[in-house]
Design a protein around this motif. Sequence first.
Motif, mmCIF file in Angstrom:
data_model
loop_
_atom_site.group_PDB
_atom_site.id
_atom_site.type_symbol
_atom_site.label_atom_id
_atom_site.label_comp_id
_atom_site.label_asym_id
_atom_site.label_seq_id
_atom_site.Cartn_x
_atom_site.Cartn_y
_atom_site.Cartn_z
ATOM 1 N N ALA A 14 79.519 49.218 45.747
ATOM 2 C CA ALA A 14 79.721 49.159 44.723
ATOM 3 C C ALA A 14 80.250 50.519 44.359
ATOM 4 O O ALA A 14 79.867 51.633 44.196
ATOM 5 N N GLN A 16 80.667 51.308 40.935
ATOM 6 C CA GLN A 16 80.175 51.811 40.036
ATOM 7 C C GLN A 16 79.285 52.767 40.216
ATOM 8 O O GLN A 16 78.953 53.216 39.318
ATOM 9 N N SER A 38 81.885 53.978 36.993
ATOM 10 C CA SER A 38 80.907 54.203 36.682
ATOM 11 C C SER A 38 80.817 52.970 35.539
ATOM 12 O O SER A 38 79.709 53.652 34.986
ATOM 13 N N LEU A 244 69.096 43.817 41.657
ATOM 14 C CA LEU A 244 70.026 44.952 41.389
ATOM 15 C C LEU A 244 70.617 44.458 41.329
ATOM 16 O O LEU A 244 71.904 44.284 40.666
ATOM 17 N N ILE A 245 70.821 42.977 42.846
ATOM 18 C CA ILE A 245 72.779 42.343 42.392
ATOM 19 C C ILE A 245 72.678 41.427 41.584
ATOM 20 O O ILE A 245 73.660 41.083 40.965
ATOM 21 N N GLN A 247 71.059 42.248 38.315
ATOM 22 C CA GLN A 247 71.868 42.220 37.566
ATOM 23 C C GLN A 247 73.324 43.066 37.210
ATOM 24 O O GLN A 247 73.890 42.461 36.207
ATOM 25 N N GLN A 248 73.327 43.429 38.330
ATOM 26 C CA GLN A 248 75.001 44.019 37.834
ATOM 27 C C GLN A 248 76.024 42.980 37.940
ATOM 28 O O GLN A 248 76.912 42.953 37.540
ATOM 29 N N ASP A 251 76.410 41.947 34.575
ATOM 30 C CA ASP A 251 76.696 43.033 34.180
ATOM 31 C C ASP A 251 78.666 42.600 33.986
ATOM 32 O O ASP A 251 79.465 43.848 33.693
#
Length: 294
Positions: A14, A16, A38, A244-245, A247-248, A251
């Motif tokens: 993580a 971010q 972040s 979550l992953i 989407q990440q 990005d």
Amino acid sequence: HVGADAAGVLLAEAPQAHDGVSLIVDVGTNAELLLGNSERLLAASSPTGPAFEGAQISSGQRAAPGAIERVRIGAETLEPRFRVIGCEYWSDEPGFEEEVKRVTGICGSGIIEVIAEMFTAGIIGADGKIKASASERVVEDGRTFAYVLHDGDPAIRITQNDVRAIQLAKAALHAGAKLLMERFGVEKVDRIRLAGAFGARIDVKFAMVLGLIPECDLGEVSSAGNAAGTGARIALLDRKSRALIEQQVRDVEKIETAVEPRFQEHFVDAMAIPGGDGQAPQQRRKRRGRRARS
């Protein structure tokens, strides 16, 4: 080559969640790199090859009992001592010969340490060339030279080709990191995490001496263990983390090192020892000072 492993590392580590800039490297035949904080995340893959795992090394092997994993070379004598997997003693300590029946080879962490120690001791120069007159342990090896680490059966020698293989591997990793830093707009990262089987075993001091990783406060460089496996377990046990992953990873900005002209420039710069940042000479003076005091 940035895929499931990198996604698992991202979920486990993580980056971010931190305001400071993190560099996370899953070290393998292709080193997958994540850089960011972040606000922004970048990813790339560097073709390090299998040298860090003991392949393409003359006496290389996987990390198993009998493999040399730790190496120190005396600053004045240039004599080596080492530890092997499965034994708590160093090779110059009582009990080593009784416990270790046979030294079988050298694994990734050992080859990194011995080359860093050879550089610190002056056996090899910044160009990676083994110096013929550096020590009685330097012997002819065809048209080049080799350093005899262990004169046993089998003999463990660090050849010029071994040094070159590590130079190529570490230059590729360093170049990938520098490319991401350049794209992100930073000259220094706040923390570095080394993941994967090799990343979990390497002593970060030697990674810095060789220029394997970019400049960073040594206290902020650490092992992440099997971060990809940890990320996979998180995804299996937590349904929310799967969304979550998904989407990440969308990005994350992917940088293709193969088509980036600056990658080759960084690669050439990083071939020298330490290469790139030039942080190792300071490390070298500190380590010699510690040896003198001891």
